[in-house]
Design a protein around this motif. Sequence first.
Motif, PDB file in Angstrom:
ATOM      1  N   CYS A  25       3.629   1.532  19.655  1.00  0.00           N
ATOM      2  CA  CYS A  25       3.165   2.154  20.885  1.00  0.00           C
ATOM      3  C   CYS A  25       3.054   0.999  21.884  1.00  0.00           C
ATOM      4  CB  CYS A  25       1.819   2.842  20.644  1.00  0.00           C
ATOM      5  SG  CYS A  25       1.120   3.594  22.114  1.00  0.00           S
ATOM      6  N   CYS A  28       0.069  -0.254  24.959  1.00  0.00           N
ATOM      7  CA  CYS A  28      -0.910   0.768  24.612  1.00  0.00           C
ATOM      8  C   CYS A  28      -2.231   0.538  25.338  1.00  0.00           C
ATOM      9  CB  CYS A  28      -1.140   0.712  23.106  1.00  0.00           C
ATOM     10  SG  CYS A  28      -2.302   1.926  22.540  1.00  0.00           S
ATOM     11  N   PHE A  43       0.506  -1.396  19.978  1.00  0.00           N
ATOM     12  CA  PHE A  43      -0.050  -0.939  18.712  1.00  0.00           C
ATOM     13  C   PHE A  43       1.108  -0.747  17.737  1.00  0.00           C
ATOM     14  CE2 PHE A  43      -0.692   2.775  15.958  1.00  0.00           C
ATOM     15  CZ  PHE A  43      -1.791   2.370  15.235  1.00  0.00           C
ATOM     16  N   HIS A  54      -2.601   8.005  15.770  1.00  0.00           N
ATOM     17  CA  HIS A  54      -2.748   7.202  16.985  1.00  0.00           C
ATOM     18  C   HIS A  54      -2.409   8.023  18.231  1.00  0.00           C
ATOM     19  CE1 HIS A  54      -2.817   3.561  19.419  1.00  0.00           C
ATOM     20  NE2 HIS A  54      -1.682   3.956  19.953  1.00  0.00           N
ATOM     21  N   HIS A  58      -4.397   9.262  21.815  1.00  0.00           N
ATOM     22  CA  HIS A  58      -3.937   9.232  23.203  1.00  0.00           C
ATOM     23  C   HIS A  58      -4.164  10.580  23.879  1.00  0.00           C
ATOM     24  CE1 HIS A  58      -2.139   5.355  24.093  1.00  0.00           C
ATOM     25  NE2 HIS A  58      -1.744   5.290  22.830  1.00  0.00           N
TER      26      HIS A  58
HETATM   27 ZN   LIG Z   1      -1.109   3.667  21.827  1.00  0.00          ZN
END
Ligand SMILES: [Zn+2]
Length: 86
Positions: A25, A28, A43, A54, A58
């Motif tokens: 990610c 992030c 991430f 994860h 978000h």
């Molecule tokens: Zn993230």
Amino acid sequence: MTIYATPDRDGSTVRVIRRDGHLECVNCRIENDPEWPGERFTFEAYGIPAMLDHLDLHVAVGDIVPPTAFARLRHEHRDNLEAGNR
Ligand SMILES: [Zn+2]
């Protein structure tokens, strides 16, 4: 490199990719360090379920994660399980 989500595609506010076998990610905003406000970090998830969790985070903080990103990750995860990889 596989791109699951990237800003401005399907209204996404996150960038999720697979690079060299790692799910990331990128930039992030959850994984940033309170000591360095404004800095952004990537991430790295160890496995698809970790990335799905994860991405749920978000969504919980108001980011937009396109349904296509979830669908694609779940689909790949199911294929992995059927192939006997975990
Ligand atoms: Zn993230």
